[in-house]
Design an enzyme around this catalytic site. Structure first.
Site, short mmCIF file in Angstrom:
data_model
loop_
_atom_site.label_atom_id
_atom_site.label_comp_id
_atom_site.label_asym_id
_atom_site.label_seq_id
_atom_site.Cartn_x
_atom_site.Cartn_y
_atom_site.Cartn_z
N CYS A 1 -72.55 -13.41 53.40
CA CYS A 1 -71.22 -14.06 53.64
C CYS A 1 -71.36 -15.53 53.58
O CYS A 1 -72.41 -16.13 53.97
CB CYS A 1 -70.69 -13.91 55.22
SG CYS A 1 -69.28 -14.53 55.48
N CYS B 1 -70.83 -19.12 60.54
CA CYS B 1 -71.05 -18.66 61.99
C CYS B 1 -72.20 -18.78 62.54
O CYS B 1 -73.34 -17.72 62.25
CB CYS B 1 -70.12 -17.21 62.25
SG CYS B 1 -68.46 -17.05 61.21
N CYS C 1 -74.10 -15.18 63.54
CA CYS C 1 -73.92 -14.08 62.74
C CYS C 1 -75.07 -14.06 61.78
O CYS C 1 -75.66 -14.64 61.09
CB CYS C 1 -72.49 -14.05 61.80
SG CYS C 1 -72.46 -12.79 60.70
N CYS D 1 -63.23 1.88 62.35
CA CYS D 1 -63.11 0.47 62.06
C CYS D 1 -64.02 0.34 61.07
O CYS D 1 -65.43 0.62 61.11
CB CYS D 1 -63.51 -0.18 63.10
SG CYS D 1 -62.49 -0.08 64.78
N CYS E 1 -58.83 0.67 61.11
CA CYS E 1 -58.71 -0.64 61.57
C CYS E 1 -60.07 -1.35 60.46
O CYS E 1 -61.13 -0.73 59.98
CB CYS E 1 -59.58 -0.87 62.82
SG CYS E 1 -59.63 -2.72 63.33
N CYS F 1 -55.94 -6.64 66.19
CA CYS F 1 -56.97 -6.87 67.02
C CYS F 1 -57.90 -7.99 67.07
O CYS F 1 -58.00 -8.33 65.98
CB CYS F 1 -58.04 -5.29 66.60
SG CYS F 1 -59.58 -5.30 67.43
N ARG G 1 -61.59 -3.60 74.90
CA ARG G 1 -62.88 -3.00 74.43
C ARG G 1 -64.28 -3.71 74.57
O ARG G 1 -64.32 -4.80 74.22
CB ARG G 1 -62.81 -2.96 72.86
CG ARG G 1 -63.93 -2.04 72.10
CD ARG G 1 -63.58 -1.88 70.64
NE ARG G 1 -62.53 -1.17 70.70
CZ ARG G 1 -61.74 -1.63 69.62
NH1 ARG G 1 -61.79 -2.64 69.03
NH2 ARG G 1 -60.33 -0.82 69.45
#
Length: 404
Positions: free
Chosen positions: A120, A124, A127, A164, A195, A255, A327
């Site tokens: 990616c 972030c 991450c 998901c 999801c 979500c 969650r």
């Protein structure tokens, strides 16, 4: 920022006395359930200062009173007051609210599969999938449909009701939408809720995923608007809000949650929940993550946050977004059995189920089922928010009351 988050109320400009602050702490709970115990009326509850019997609470008036629980105009002062409540008071209020809309002894199981790992371009700082950091996670191609379906079948057989799927992209490319849509349709055909979390999404892409049968789209806002630049610089907080708007406009369920323990202060956890609860519509699912430090990332040496702060955050989220699934997500392993039990008491009613969350470890399935058995919890196959006619706990300790 103001044009995007114009619905977020402004702070009061004038300082207040200690007496005024105490009055505010007392007054912000007027729309919540206040438990009354007395010999004369052992089953009565007070909602918005109107006393009704438990039988009367099952009438049509009950729906009107319940609607007052859902708000979109939370102030920072109100949320801070909730955070500052004594823990036992906060848990009691959160559990009472939880019982109005959900079965307190059922937990939704969701399984998360990484269908495209690593590589990616985002930065972030938490991450391991960012191409900017040296971690053990390498880049992979998008998983083929048949492989995804096999994982989904296993998840369903193990009790998960929602599947998901995540891809480590900054944003979805139009060339990938057809492949993603085929995967969604195939998993949906298994009878599971679906999801996806694929990064930023435009309106046309959101419409395509809706047409394919997608139920939820995950796009976490991560933290408060103010702290966001300390975590991510390759996209803005406003970009996150824009994607959520595209998802809502397409008729998809949102979500969206965040991560705590990234070096932020409590005021930023307050800002995170305020941004979520003051959206035009509350997210259907609100994942609350504790940072799992990953070596090689800028937050790899971050000290773990206190577990009680996680429990408080879950409880405040439940009070602010009473109809949403809350969650327990990343970091659940570090809470231990007792910490997870307190989170369920605080109103958490969904977990990620399986041995891995994208790239970090998660409690094994058998460990989760053993904990559920010890707590008397059952699994909920598919998510459905319902208006429950469950009598609020009276705090009496009687087994038939449900408050033990």
């Amino acid at each position: 920022m103001n044009k995007i988050l114009g619905y977020l109320p402004r702070r009061r400009a004038q300082a207040r006395t200690a007496s005024e602050k105490n009055m505010e702490v007392k007054s912000i709970m007027e729309n919540e359930v206040d438990i009354m115990t007395s010999e004369a009326a052992p089953h009565s509850v007070t909602i918005s200062s109107v006393e009704v019997s438990s039988d009367e609470a099952k009438t049509s008036n009950d729906a009107d009173m319940r609607s007052a629980d859902v708000r979109y105009n939370w102030t920072r002062e109100e949320i801070e007051a909730l955070y500052n409540l004594p823990m036992m008071d906060l848990l009691f209020r959160a559990q009472t609210m939880h019982r109005k809309y959900f079965d307190p002894n059922k937990v939704q199981l969701s399984t998360l599969l990484n269908i495209k790992e690593g590589g990616c371009a985002e930065d972030c700082k938490y991450c391991s999938q960012s191409s900017r950091y040296k971690t053990d996670v390498g880049a992979s191609k998008l998983m083929d449909k048949d492989t995804v379906v096999e994982y989904a079948k296993k998840a369903k057989a193990n009790g998960s009701g929602r599947f998901c799927m995540g891809a480590a992209w900054r944003n979805v490319k139009d060339r990938d939408i057809d492949k993603i849509s085929e995967i969604v349709t195939a998993v949906k055909d298994l009878g599971m809720e679906t999801c996806m979390t694929l990064g930023m999404l435009n309106k046309d892409q959101a419409d395509s995923l809706k047409e394919a049968g997608l139920d939820y789209y995950n796009h976490n806002i991560d933290t408060s608007p103010e702290y966001y630049p300390e975590v991510i610089t390759t996209r803005s907080f406003d970009d996150r809000i824009e994607t959520l708007g595209n998802v809502r406009d397409a008729g998809l369920n949102v979500c969206s949650g965040g991560i705590i323990g990234m070096g932020e202060e409590r005021k930023d956890r307050v800002g995170l929940l305020m941004a979520l609860a003051n959206l035009p519509k509350h997210p259907g699912s609100v994942p609350i993550n504790m940072l799992v430090p990953v070596k090689g990332t800028p937050f790899g040496d971050m000290q773990r946050i206190d577990s009680f702060e996680m429990i408080r955050t879950v409880a405040v989220a439940r009070l602010m977004m009473p109809k949403s699934y809350v969650r327990l997500s990343a970091g659940r392993r570090s809470l231990g059995d007792e910490g997870q039990a307190m989170c369920f008491m605080a109103g958490a009613n969904s977990i990620f189920y399986g041995d891995k969350l994208l790239t970090t470890a998660n409690p094994e399935e058998n460990e989760d089922m053993a904990l559920f058995a010890r707590l008397g919890l059952e699994t909920e196959q598919k998510g459905a928010v319902v208006e429950r006619n469950h009598e609020a706990p009276r705090g009496c300790g009687s087994p038939d009351c449900g408050c033990v």
